[in-house]
Design an enzyme around this catalytic site. Structure first.
Site, PDB file in Angstrom:
ATOM      1  N   TYR A 126      -1.753  -0.629  10.432  1.00  0.00           N
ATOM      2  CA  TYR A 126      -1.750  -0.845   8.987  1.00  0.00           C
ATOM      3  C   TYR A 126      -0.478  -0.306   8.341  1.00  0.00           C
ATOM      4  O   TYR A 126       0.182  -1.004   7.560  1.00  0.00           O
ATOM      5  CB  TYR A 126      -2.978  -0.190   8.365  1.00  0.00           C
ATOM      6  CG  TYR A 126      -3.188  -0.559   6.911  1.00  0.00           C
ATOM      7  CD1 TYR A 126      -3.679  -1.810   6.563  1.00  0.00           C
ATOM      8  CD2 TYR A 126      -2.895   0.341   5.893  1.00  0.00           C
ATOM      9  CE1 TYR A 126      -3.869  -2.163   5.241  1.00  0.00           C
ATOM     10  CE2 TYR A 126      -3.084   0.005   4.566  1.00  0.00           C
ATOM     11  CZ  TYR A 126      -3.571  -1.252   4.243  1.00  0.00           C
ATOM     12  OH  TYR A 126      -3.755  -1.598   2.927  1.00  0.00           O
ATOM     13  N   SER A 141       0.856  -1.186   0.000  1.00  0.00           N
ATOM     14  CA  SER A 141       0.000   0.000   0.000  1.00  0.00           C
ATOM     15  C   SER A 141       0.889   1.232   0.000  1.00  0.00           C
ATOM     16  O   SER A 141       2.047   1.170   0.447  1.00  0.00           O
ATOM     17  CB  SER A 141      -0.895   0.004   1.251  1.00  0.00           C
ATOM     18  OG  SER A 141      -1.523   1.262   1.436  1.00  0.00           O
TER      19      SER A 141
END
Length: 271
Positions: free
Chosen positions: A172, A158
């Site tokens: 995350y 990501s």
């Protein structure tokens, strides 16, 4: 002057006919996109996910687009333990006799500011996004090395592996930073075996987890507007935007590309 076959026929570099791909997180947006791409081009698939209903739906889609002769099986497991990862690997070997590609698409997020988030929640994110991929890579990579197979690994990272976020993403962002590091270190360790390891790092793209951002309610609109302000191409991502990069990284076209984090982000990381 001799002209090589790829120069005569560049599309041959993207031929995955008959390859065997293991896809974890197959019921998620990334795993599904990879599965449909590979199946439509003639690859055989092992679709793994912990959600049977969603997995069955993806398997039905794969069957619809699969090139004649391509097959797919499902395994209702996530790589949460060494036994789970090995069971997914062994299902592929028992059915197809080999594995050529590993797509690690399984993952999870639970937002929470560090001062409020319980350790257990943070650990769950880390386990899903780091421990699970490590276990899956170990299970398949060990078999490749023992059998002299030059495989390809594709991980899901990501832009949050590179950029922070103000929405409680200590789990995350940290996990995706680890994904990037795992990609690079495996690429360097396994290069001697002819195994390539790369990752795709998207910005926000449409999935079940982000569907609320496409809604017309106040929160969805505000979040979408804030995200769009950082993306030069002026839109959020769609699963289809991942397919070209995935095919490149899983096909012979990328044989000299390893250890790379490929940003599919509409220019987010450029500005």
């Amino acid at each position: 002057m001799t002209i090589s076959e790829p120069l005569r026929n560049p599309l041959s570099l993207f031929d995955v006919t008959g390859k065997v791909a293991v896809v974890t997180g197959a019921s998620g947006a990334f795993g599904r996109a990879c599965a449909l791409t590979l199946a439509s081009l003639g690859a055989n698939l092992v679709l793994a996910s912990g959600a049977r209903v969603d997995l069955d739906a993806v398997a039905a889609e794969v069957a619809e687009v699969a090139r004649s002769g391509a097959e797919a099986i499902t395994v209702v497991r996530r790589p949460d333990s060494p036994e789970d990862a090995e069971a997914i690997r062994d299902a592929a070997l028992e059915t197809f006799g080999r594995i050529d590609q590993l797509v690690i698409g399984s993952g999870y997020n639970k937002a929470g500011f560090i001062q409020d988030q319980p350790l257990e929640e943070w650990q769950t994110v880390m386990d899903a996004n780091v421990r699970g991929p490590w276990l899956m890579a170990k299970a398949v990579g060990s078999w490749w090395i023992a059998n002299g197979v030059k495989g390809k690994v594709l991980q899901m990272s990501s832009v949050r592996g590179r950029h922070g976020n103000y929405s409680g993403y200590t789990g995350y962002c940290t996990s995706k930073g680890a994904t990037d590091a795992l990609t690079r270190v495996l690429a360097t360790e396994w290069a001697q075996y002819g195994i390539t390891v790369n990752a795709i790092a998207p910005t926000v793209f449409r999935s079940k987890l982000t569907a609320w951002m496409w809604s017309d309610d106040e929160v969805g609109q505000a979040t979408r507007k804030r995200s769009l302000s950082r993306i030069p191409l002026g839109r959020l991502g769609e699963p289809e935007d991942l397919m070209g990069m995935a095919l490149y990284l899983l096909s012979p076209a990328s044989d000299f590309c390893t250890g790379q984090i490929m940003y599919v982000d509409g220019g987010y990381t450029a500005g």
